[in-house]
Design an enzyme around this catalytic site. Structure first.
Site, mmCIF file in Angstrom:
data_model
loop_
_atom_site.group_PDB
_atom_site.id
_atom_site.type_symbol
_atom_site.label_atom_id
_atom_site.label_comp_id
_atom_site.label_asym_id
_atom_site.label_seq_id
_atom_site.Cartn_x
_atom_site.Cartn_y
_atom_site.Cartn_z
ATOM 1 C CB CYS A 160 -3.169 11.772 12.366
ATOM 2 S SG CYS A 160 -2.753 10.074 12.030
ATOM 3 N NE ARG A 165 1.043 10.745 10.074
ATOM 4 C CZ ARG A 165 0.580 9.751 9.312
ATOM 5 N NH1 ARG A 165 -0.561 9.191 9.581
ATOM 6 N NH2 ARG A 165 1.283 9.331 8.284
ATOM 7 C CG ASP A 186 3.625 1.627 9.544
ATOM 8 O OD1 ASP A 186 3.224 2.483 10.352
ATOM 9 O OD2 ASP A 186 3.837 1.893 8.343
ATOM 10 N NE ARG A 205 -7.406 4.501 6.032
ATOM 11 C CZ ARG A 205 -7.212 5.764 6.325
ATOM 12 N NH1 ARG A 205 -7.738 6.253 7.427
ATOM 13 N NH2 ARG A 205 -6.504 6.538 5.550
ATOM 14 C CE LYS A 263 -1.526 1.544 4.124
ATOM 15 N NZ LYS A 263 -1.241 2.937 4.511
ATOM 16 C CG ASN A 264 2.385 2.690 3.518
ATOM 17 O OD1 ASN A 264 1.217 3.017 3.277
ATOM 18 N ND2 ASN A 264 2.822 2.488 4.757
#
Ligand code: EPZ
Length: 421
Positions: A117, A122, A308, A400, A22-23
């Site tokens: 967030c 952030r 993460d 997500r 995803k990233n």
């Protein structure tokens, strides 16, 4: 809304295939704005964040075709508009990486600030600093970042902030610098594999980038970029999540497509905890049949232990006898999952940016609330190791960033169901 019902106690066994990252996919899709020619991105996971990015591009009048089942996104940005509104941007913070390509292509763009967030403060000061260094005038007004320039000019830019190099900030400046006049020296650049993947894609588009994958990038601006095809790298965080799930359940699983070289820190910590991690050709096998030991973990930018993966590792340590200290150095307040894990019986106290985890004999299922993507993954893992039923609510967070997480876990023997709330 849907929730996941996890009944713990089953050992995970078998093989799981990792999806595309995803990233990596998000900034790469944004990078397609740098050219008027068509681009094709493959290996794109079918996730709501990807859908948000495609929706924003469509709103910018870009022709986007998202073939969800094949994992292909085709983009043709002939005449993109330059304004990304709040209603779309607030759904996904990663839309901030539209700034670099839109500015480079149009010399004038407005991207809404994404807002609060749950994983902590952030700011985007480093993104703005970098764009200004390249010659842009940047103002924050009425909730928008407005960036404009007559031209972008290469120079030296330092990307290291208070918490290390910024990943999407680096992505933004690299993208802007590809079309700048002259040479940009990007120092203290993030060197996450996703940034290297972005550089690979940009190079296929005709960008001139040296030092990809290191903290020092040299980017020689070109007049224009052309269309390209690219397949994104496998998702290292999804792979790491399955590694932690295997360890949590005393399982034995093979994670296909996982790139061991992207997961050294996670592998190292799981081995230190007593799991066996084999690196095969194109896959990772994790066996965790014995009793695990506590480990101390400090999250850091790549190649350090990824933030993460912090929630997933915290879940594992909640049932590992002894005391583990988990310290967040990237997002110091990213501990929303801890109080939810306490509902399952975890014994964790927070001291500043550290969680002191005292391993308990067992967790017991309870309803819990997911607060962000990785917190949800941590709660699912905790549920897999708990006795009885754990109800994970608000699983739109899971969707997500994890493609078919429940289906993949079920195929490995987990008892996990998706039901309407
Ligand atoms: C990326 O976010 C990832 N998102 C995040 O993944 C990941 O947690 C994070 O990098 C760190 O690895 C995507 O790639 C889409 P940062 P990013 O800028 O780039 C501070 C997930 O779960 N900072 O590297 O936005 C910041 O507050 C997500 O998949 C500044 O101070 O993160 C943080 O403390 C969540 N000023 C640290 O730097 C800035 O201008 C690192 O943030 C920018 C960041």
């Amino acid at each position: 809304m849907e929730k996941l019902i996890v009944s713990g106690g089953n050992r995970l066994r078998g093989t799981v295939q990792i999806s595309g990252s995803k990233n990596s996919a998000l900034p790469i899709i944004a990078a397609t704005l740098l050219t008027a020619e068509p681009c094709t991105i493959r290996g794109v996971p079918n996730l709501s964040d990807i859908q948000f990015m495609c929706d924003i591009l469509k709103w910018l009048s870009v022709n986007v075709r998202h073939h969800k089942t094949d994992g292909v996104v085709e983009v043709h940005a002939q005449h993109p508009l330059g304004v990304a509104p709040y209603d779309l941007v607030r759904k996904m913070r990663a839309s901030v990486c539209l700034l670099g390509p839109l500015l480079a292509r149009l010399h004038n763009c407005k991207v809404s600030l994404p807002g609060g967030c749950v994983i902590g403060d952030r700011p985007i000061d480093q993104h703005i600093k970098g764009l200004k260094r390249l010659g842009a005038e940047v103002e924050v007004q009425n909730g928008y970042v407005h960036a404009r320039c007559t031209e972008l000019v290469g120079t030296d830019v330092f990307m290291g902030g208070r918490f290390g190099s910024t990943v999407l900030g680096t992505a933004n400046i690299i993208m802007a610098a590809t079309l700048a006049k002259g040479i940009t020296y990007l120092e203290g650049a993030a060197c996450e594999p996703e940034i290297e993947d972005l550089c690979d894609f940009l190079t296929k588009m005709g960008a001139k980038i040296k030092g990809s994958g290191s903290h020092m990038l040299v980017i020689e601006g070109v007049e224009q970029l052309h269309g390209a095809e690219h397949t994104v790298i496998p998702d290292r965080i999804e792979a790491g999540t399955f590694m932690a799930a295997a360890a949590m359940t005393g399982g034995d699983i093979e994670i296909k497509g996982a790139r061991a070289e992207h997961l050294c820190a996670v592998r190292d910590k799981l081995e230190e905890a007593g799991a066996t991690v084999h690196r095969n050709n194109g896959s990772i096998r994790v066996q965790a049949t014995g009793l695990l030991k506590p480990v101390d973990v400090i999250t850091m930018p790549y190649p350090g232990f990824p933030t993460d993966m912090q929630a997933q590792m915290s879940a594992l340590m909640t049932v590992t006898p002894g005391i583990s200290v988990i310290t967040e150095k990237v997002f110091p307040n990213r501990f929303m999952h801890i109080s939810e894990m306490a509902r399952l019986g975890a014994d964790v106290s927070l001291e500043g940016s550290s969680a002191i985890v005292k391993g308990v004999r067992g967790l017991s299922g309870a309803p819990v609330m997911a607060s962000d993507l990785r917190a949800s993954a941590g709660l699912v893992i905790a549920g897999l190791g708990a006795e009885g039923e754990t109800e994970v609510n608000r699983i739109y967070h899971v969707d997500r960033g994890y493609e078919k997480l429940d289906q993949k876990l079920r195929a490995l023997g987990a008892k996990i169901e998706r039901v309407a709330e």
